[in-house]
Motif scaffolding. Structure first.
Motif, PDB file in Angstrom:
ATOM      1  N   PHE A  81      44.307  30.255  30.232  1.00 26.13           N
ATOM      2  CA  PHE A  81      42.993  30.737  30.657  1.00 26.13           C
ATOM      3  C   PHE A  81      43.066  31.387  32.037  1.00 26.13           C
ATOM      4  CE2 PHE A  81      38.684  29.914  32.446  1.00 26.13           C
ATOM      5  CZ  PHE A  81      37.996  30.768  31.603  1.00 26.13           C
ATOM      6  N   ALA A  82      43.806  30.788  32.966  1.00 23.52           N
ATOM      7  CA  ALA A  82      43.940  31.360  34.306  1.00 23.52           C
ATOM      8  C   ALA A  82      44.673  32.700  34.250  1.00 23.52           C
ATOM      9  CB  ALA A  82      44.689  30.387  35.219  1.00 23.52           C
ATOM     10  N   GLN A 112      42.298  40.044  33.647  1.00 24.55           N
ATOM     11  CA  GLN A 112      41.049  40.772  33.510  1.00 24.55           C
ATOM     12  C   GLN A 112      40.497  41.202  34.870  1.00 24.55           C
ATOM     13  OE1 GLN A 112      39.600  41.858  30.601  1.00 24.55           O
ATOM     14  NE2 GLN A 112      41.568  41.155  29.822  1.00 24.55           N
ATOM     15  N   LEU A 113      40.667  40.375  35.870  1.00 22.52           N
ATOM     16  CA  LEU A 113      40.165  40.740  37.204  1.00 22.52           C
ATOM     17  C   LEU A 113      41.094  41.736  37.902  1.00 22.52           C
ATOM     18  CD1 LEU A 113      38.993  37.239  38.433  1.00 22.52           C
ATOM     19  CD2 LEU A 113      37.566  39.144  37.683  1.00 22.52           C
ATOM     20  N   GLN A 114      42.385  41.604  37.675  1.00 20.76           N
ATOM     21  CA  GLN A 114      43.354  42.459  38.358  1.00 20.76           C
ATOM     22  C   GLN A 114      43.429  43.846  37.723  1.00 20.76           C
ATOM     23  OE1 GLN A 114      44.976  41.441  41.037  1.00 20.76           O
ATOM     24  NE2 GLN A 114      46.212  43.260  41.312  1.00 20.76           N
ATOM     25  N   TYR A 115      43.409  43.920  36.405  1.00 18.79           N
ATOM     26  CA  TYR A 115      43.646  45.182  35.709  1.00 18.79           C
ATOM     27  C   TYR A 115      42.408  45.739  35.022  1.00 18.79           C
ATOM     28  CZ  TYR A 115      48.467  43.992  36.550  1.00 18.79           C
ATOM     29  OH  TYR A 115      49.633  43.673  37.153  1.00 18.79           O
ATOM     30  N   ASP A 116      41.231  45.322  35.429  1.00 16.23           N
ATOM     31  CA  ASP A 116      39.995  45.812  34.829  1.00 16.23           C
ATOM     32  C   ASP A 116      39.810  47.282  35.201  1.00 16.23           C
ATOM     33  OD1 ASP A 116      37.713  45.748  33.357  1.00 16.23           O
ATOM     34  OD2 ASP A 116      36.475  44.905  34.956  1.00 16.23           O
ATOM     35  N   ASP A 117      39.424  48.085  34.220  1.00 11.32           N
ATOM     36  CA  ASP A 117      39.234  49.533  34.478  1.00 11.32           C
ATOM     37  C   ASP A 117      37.993  49.775  35.278  1.00 11.32           C
ATOM     38  OD1 ASP A 117      40.581  50.290  31.289  1.00 11.32           O
ATOM     39  OD2 ASP A 117      41.528  50.386  33.246  1.00 11.32           O
TER      40      ASP A 117
END
Length: 104
Positions: free
Chosen positions: A92-93, A99-104
């Motif tokens: 989960f982490a 998702q937070l690092q590579y979000d468009d």
């Protein structure tokens, strides 16, 4: 519109923008191809090898449970719960980080 829908396949994806109802095509990266490939291969291999995989958590819990307090009740199941909890939290982490690092 038809040209965009005709390009849906292995090399493009379709995204709808939030501000308008326009649809635009986006080329897929190599990382997305690899992620799609892994999501198809890994569950398939897991279903084929499910009998041999099912013995591993039990062996892990027996070995880890033996290092707990000898008088502890159900120590193998407690060790299995701890191992599965850490594995689920790590998964989960990692998902949240990606998702937070590579979000468009």
């Amino acid at each position: 519109m038809l040209r965009v829908l005709g390009n849906i396949g292995n090399e493009t994806t379709v995204k709808r923008t939030k501000s308008s109802s326009r649809i635009r095509a986006k080329r897929r990266t190599n990382l997305e191809f690899i992620a799609d490939w892994l999501t198809k291969i890994l569950p398939g291999a897991g279903w084929v090898e499910i009998k041999s995989i099912s013995h591993t958590p039990l062996a892990f819990s027996t070995n880890m449970g033996s290092s707990l307090v000898p008088q502890m009740f159900l120590k193998e199941y407690i060790a299995l719960f701890i191992g599965l909890t850490f594995a689920a939290c790590g998964l989960f982490a990692g998902y949240l980080w990606s998702q937070l690092q590579y979000d468009d």
